[in-house]
Design a protein around this motif. Structure first.
Motif, short mmCIF file in Angstrom:
data_model
loop_
_atom_site.label_atom_id
_atom_site.label_comp_id
_atom_site.label_asym_id
_atom_site.label_seq_id
_atom_site.Cartn_x
_atom_site.Cartn_y
_atom_site.Cartn_z
N GLU A 6 -8.92 -5.05 -0.45
CA GLU A 6 -9.38 -6.00 -1.46
C GLU A 6 -8.31 -7.00 -1.88
O GLU A 6 -8.60 -8.15 -2.18
CB GLU A 6 -9.88 -5.24 -2.70
CG GLU A 6 -11.23 -4.60 -2.48
CD GLU A 6 -11.76 -3.99 -3.77
OE1 GLU A 6 -11.43 -4.48 -4.86
OE2 GLU A 6 -12.51 -3.01 -3.66
N ASN A 7 -7.06 -6.57 -1.99
CA ASN A 7 -6.02 -7.43 -2.56
C ASN A 7 -4.96 -7.92 -1.57
O ASN A 7 -4.27 -8.89 -1.85
CB ASN A 7 -5.29 -6.69 -3.69
CG ASN A 7 -6.25 -6.30 -4.80
OD1 ASN A 7 -7.06 -7.12 -5.21
ND2 ASN A 7 -6.18 -5.07 -5.24
N GLU A 23 2.68 -8.64 5.10
CA GLU A 23 1.65 -8.52 4.06
C GLU A 23 1.59 -9.82 3.26
O GLU A 23 2.61 -10.45 2.99
CB GLU A 23 1.96 -7.35 3.13
CG GLU A 23 1.79 -6.01 3.80
CD GLU A 23 1.96 -4.86 2.84
OE1 GLU A 23 2.35 -5.08 1.67
OE2 GLU A 23 1.70 -3.72 3.26
N ALA A 24 0.36 -10.20 2.87
CA ALA A 24 0.18 -11.42 2.09
C ALA A 24 -1.09 -11.31 1.26
O ALA A 24 -2.05 -10.63 1.65
CB ALA A 24 0.08 -12.61 3.02
N LYS A 25 -1.11 -11.98 0.10
CA LYS A 25 -2.33 -12.05 -0.70
C LYS A 25 -3.30 -13.06 -0.10
O LYS A 25 -4.50 -12.93 -0.22
CB LYS A 25 -2.00 -12.43 -2.14
CG LYS A 25 -1.27 -11.34 -2.89
CD LYS A 25 -1.02 -11.74 -4.33
CE LYS A 25 -0.28 -10.63 -5.04
NZ LYS A 25 0.06 -10.97 -6.41
#
Length: 173
Positions: A6-7, A23-25
């Motif tokens: 989700e995030n 990792e990234a939003k």
């Protein structure tokens, strides 16, 4: 690959040292063909609704050593630029391109050789090569197209040197 919750999105990259996870939003797909978005589950469609065909593959190239005192610039097939000198003086450039296409001196699908100015005197960006029916998501199609398009560059360059005033001494950059 892309793994999402989700995030956070995790992008798996192939590097010279092996696989790497980032990792990234937010992930911005800059692949050129939407591969990252597809891997993330985005909907996609390829080609026109009517027949699935996509735009032709092309390779633009640059020529240098153009004589600016006489060389033309031609944006497309509707551009009424005329040949300024020589055997075809006064003829519309687009008609010369069509003639040389019919005579087999330009590639089959090339009926206009677009000549765009660049930032540098004596240089033109050439947009002319074309091959149809290529699946841009298939590396074998892309490799095959690249070989064919590079051969087309050679024909277009020869056309410019032989028939277009100001391009007699041009070289492919």
């Amino acid at each position: 690959d892309i793994v999402s919750d989700e995030n956070v999105h995790t992008v798996i990259l192939t590097t010279q040292k092996g696989l790497c996870a980032v990792e990234a939003k937010v992930v911005i797909d800059c692949t050129g063909d939407g591969q990252a978005a597809v891997l993330a589950g985005a909907e996609y469609k390829v080609g026109r609704d009517s027949d699935g065909r996509v735009q032709p593959c092309t390779l633009e190239f640059t020529v240098t050593d153009v004589d600016e005192s006489i060389a033309i610039t031609a944006w497309g097939g509707s551009d009424p630029v005329k040949i300024p000198a020589g055997k075809f003086e006064g003829m519309e450039y687009r008609e010369l391109c069509k003639l040389k296409n019919r005579e087999g001196e330009l590639p089959e699908n090339v009926t206009i050789v677009r000549l765009h100015r660049t930032f540098y005197d004596g240089e033109r960006s050439v947009n002319a090569t074309q091959i149809n029916g290529i699946d841009g998501t298939c590396p074998f199609d892309v490799a095959s197209a690249e070989v064919d398009l590079r051969q087309q560059i050679s024909l277009c360059h020869k056309f410019l040197k032989n028939y277009v005033p100001g391009f007699e001494n041009c070289t492919v950059k």
